[in-house]
Write a protein that holds these residues in place. Structure first.
Motif, PDB file in Angstrom:
ATOM      1  N   ILE A 120      13.261 -34.760  -4.328  1.00 20.40           N
ATOM      2  CA  ILE A 120      14.409 -35.667  -4.232  1.00 20.40           C
ATOM      3  C   ILE A 120      14.211 -36.865  -5.148  1.00 20.40           C
ATOM      4  CG2 ILE A 120      15.677 -37.228  -2.694  1.00 20.40           C
ATOM      5  CD1 ILE A 120      15.149 -35.185  -0.437  1.00 20.40           C
ATOM      6  N   ASN A 121      12.981 -37.388  -5.211  1.00 23.03           N
ATOM      7  CA  ASN A 121      12.703 -38.483  -6.147  1.00 23.03           C
ATOM      8  C   ASN A 121      13.019 -38.070  -7.584  1.00 23.03           C
ATOM      9  OD1 ASN A 121      11.837 -40.302  -4.205  1.00 23.03           O
ATOM     10  ND2 ASN A 121       9.672 -39.827  -4.455  1.00 23.03           N
ATOM     11  N   VAL A 122      12.602 -36.867  -7.951  1.00 21.64           N
ATOM     12  CA  VAL A 122      12.878 -36.358  -9.298  1.00 21.64           C
ATOM     13  C   VAL A 122      14.383 -36.217  -9.511  1.00 21.64           C
ATOM     14  CG1 VAL A 122      12.607 -34.406 -10.878  1.00 21.64           C
ATOM     15  CG2 VAL A 122      10.658 -35.161  -9.487  1.00 21.64           C
ATOM     16  N   ARG A 254       0.811 -42.559   8.695  1.00 21.02           N
ATOM     17  CA  ARG A 254       1.008 -43.975   8.420  1.00 21.02           C
ATOM     18  C   ARG A 254       2.112 -44.192   7.386  1.00 21.02           C
ATOM     19  NH1 ARG A 254      -4.757 -43.684   8.024  1.00 21.02           N
ATOM     20  NH2 ARG A 254      -4.605 -43.961   5.751  1.00 21.02           N
ATOM     21  N   ARG A 255       2.687 -45.365   7.400  1.00 19.00           N
ATOM     22  CA  ARG A 255       3.675 -45.776   6.390  1.00 19.00           C
ATOM     23  C   ARG A 255       2.996 -45.818   5.023  1.00 19.00           C
ATOM     24  NH1 ARG A 255       6.606 -47.822   2.649  1.00 19.00           N
ATOM     25  NH2 ARG A 255       8.043 -49.554   2.982  1.00 19.00           N
ATOM     26  N   ASP A 256       3.611 -45.170   4.052  1.00 21.72           N
ATOM     27  CA  ASP A 256       3.062 -45.111   2.701  1.00 21.72           C
ATOM     28  C   ASP A 256       3.617 -46.269   1.880  1.00 21.72           C
ATOM     29  OD1 ASP A 256       2.173 -44.533   0.172  1.00 21.72           O
ATOM     30  OD2 ASP A 256       3.459 -42.781  -0.106  1.00 21.72           O
ATOM     31  N   ARG A 257       2.757 -47.191   1.501  1.00 26.81           N
ATOM     32  CA  ARG A 257       3.169 -48.337   0.689  1.00 26.81           C
ATOM     33  C   ARG A 257       2.678 -48.222  -0.756  1.00 26.81           C
ATOM     34  NH1 ARG A 257       5.364 -52.038   4.094  1.00 26.81           N
ATOM     35  NH2 ARG A 257       4.817 -51.822   6.302  1.00 26.81           N
ATOM     36  N   GLN A 258       2.170 -47.049  -1.106  1.00 30.12           N
ATOM     37  CA  GLN A 258       1.623 -46.870  -2.455  1.00 30.12           C
ATOM     38  C   GLN A 258       2.510 -46.017  -3.361  1.00 30.12           C
ATOM     39  OE1 GLN A 258      -0.678 -46.179   0.338  1.00 30.12           O
ATOM     40  NE2 GLN A 258      -1.018 -48.386   0.185  1.00 30.12           N
ATOM     41  N   THR A 259       3.139 -44.980  -2.826  1.00 32.95           N
ATOM     42  CA  THR A 259       3.823 -44.028  -3.705  1.00 32.95           C
ATOM     43  C   THR A 259       5.336 -44.062  -3.510  1.00 32.95           C
ATOM     44  OG1 THR A 259       3.852 -42.091  -2.236  1.00 32.95           O
ATOM     45  CG2 THR A 259       1.797 -42.539  -3.418  1.00 32.95           C
ATOM     46  N   GLY A 260       6.028 -43.537  -4.519  1.00 30.81           N
ATOM     47  CA  GLY A 260       7.489 -43.491  -4.468  1.00 30.81           C
ATOM     48  C   GLY A 260       8.065 -43.135  -5.820  1.00 30.81           C
ATOM     49  N   LEU A 261       9.228 -43.695  -6.129  1.00 26.32           N
ATOM     50  CA  LEU A 261       9.899 -43.397  -7.389  1.00 26.32           C
ATOM     51  C   LEU A 261       9.034 -43.727  -8.602  1.00 26.32           C
ATOM     52  CD1 LEU A 261      13.536 -44.731  -6.814  1.00 26.32           C
ATOM     53  CD2 LEU A 261      12.848 -42.355  -7.160  1.00 26.32           C
TER      54      LEU A 261
END
Length: 308
Positions: A120-122, A254-261
């Motif tokens: 979905i990010n892609v 856990r909530r991921d605060r490192q990866t994303g778009l």
């Protein structure tokens, strides 16, 4: 006469030698520049997008009342029968609502485990310049009630609400079908890229939306219920990849605060414009790249090999 010829020869040879030195100097400078600017390291790159092919056509239905264009993003792998039913159905459904839309099948072609969130990010990155909002849409879920609207959402709009979805009924569930505008998806940095295998990526996305103080809205005044609002076309014999390996269970709780778009790593292998029935669509063949130092569980077979 001989002396004159000798002088001419010396003069010509001197100039030729000088020119040769000049050419060699220029070639040396050019080669040195290329060596300095080219990356010869085989280390993993952190760039987001590597483009290899031209963008596809856009099939948006010009003349529709809405000024907003919808990209229907469908994460996909080996679901041919569902796809054949889904595409013509959703195309007609959206035309019935005069929604200006295109359908993108995000086909994962690598050998890693399925990663719905990264796909979905892609899809968002590949369509954001031409579309105002996206539908994060499962291929096996068809809306039956025509009052389920796909109009542009001011806030994230969870169409497959817990009180309507045929299978999932917990309050924080936002999977199945979620509409979100371009600005809000970018605001929360898309979805986490850590969820290889089945499940939980939408639960993490729920927390992202809440942390950004976005209000998740859902359909109201729908006369149908859990049994007749959607058609779920998931085959009973299809197995879900629920395996947990390495430290996957601990990390993905856990909530991921490192990866994303900003750090989804992928290659576009090809675009394929086609139709199913009379419904146009674009298949984007995507190779997702896995950093095994961060998410070794993108391939649990390696874990089994190491144990043996």
């Amino acid at each position: 006469m001989a002396q004159t010829k000798q002088k001419i020869f010396r003069f010509t040879f001197t100039h030729f030698f000088a020119m040769l030195l000049t050419v060699m100097f220029i070639v040396t400078v050019v080669l040195t520049f290329k060596l300095l600017t080219n990356d010869h390291c085989n280390c993993p790159r952190q760039e987001t997008v590597i483009q290899y092919v031209a963008k596809p056509k856009h099939y948006t239905n010009k003349g529709y009342e809405s000024n907003h264009k919808l990209a229907v993003l469908v994460p996909y792998r080996n679901r041919f029968e569902e796809l054949m039913e889904f595409v013509p159905y959703i195309h007609d459904f959206l035309n019935g609502q005069r929604i200006n839309h295109d359908i993108f099948i995000l086909n994962q072609v690598d050998s890693n485990r399925f990663n719905r969130a990264s796909l979905i990010n892609v899809g968002y990155l590949e369509t954001k310049s031409n579309y105002d909002y996206i539908a994060m849409h499962d291929v096996d879920l068809l809306p039956l009630n025509k009052n389920l609207t796909y109009l542009y959402p001011q806030q994230p709009f969870h169409l497959a609400a817990p009180h309507l979805h045929p299978r999932y009924h917990y309050e924080k569930f936002i999977g199945g079908i979620l509409l979100i505008n371009r600005e809000h998806f970018n605001l929360v940095n898309g979805l986490s890229n850590k969820y290889w295998g089945w499940g939980l990526e939408d639960d993490e996305f729920y927390v992202r939306l809440k942390d950004a103080n976005l209000n998740i809205t859902r359909p109201e005044n729908i006369s149908t219920g859990m049994n007749d609002t959607f058609k779920h076309i998931h085959g009973k014999d299809r197995k879900r990849d629920t395996v947990k390996c390495f430290n996957q269970r601990e990390v993905t709780r856990r909530r991921d605060r490192q990866t994303g778009l900003h750090d989804v790593r992928y290659k576009i292998i090809s675009y394929k414009s086609m139709t199913i029935g009379s419904a146009p669509l674009t298949v984007i063949n995507i190779e997702l790249l896995c950093d095994r130092n961060v998410t070794p569980w993108c391939n649990c077979e390696v874990s089994k090999t190491e144990k043996n």
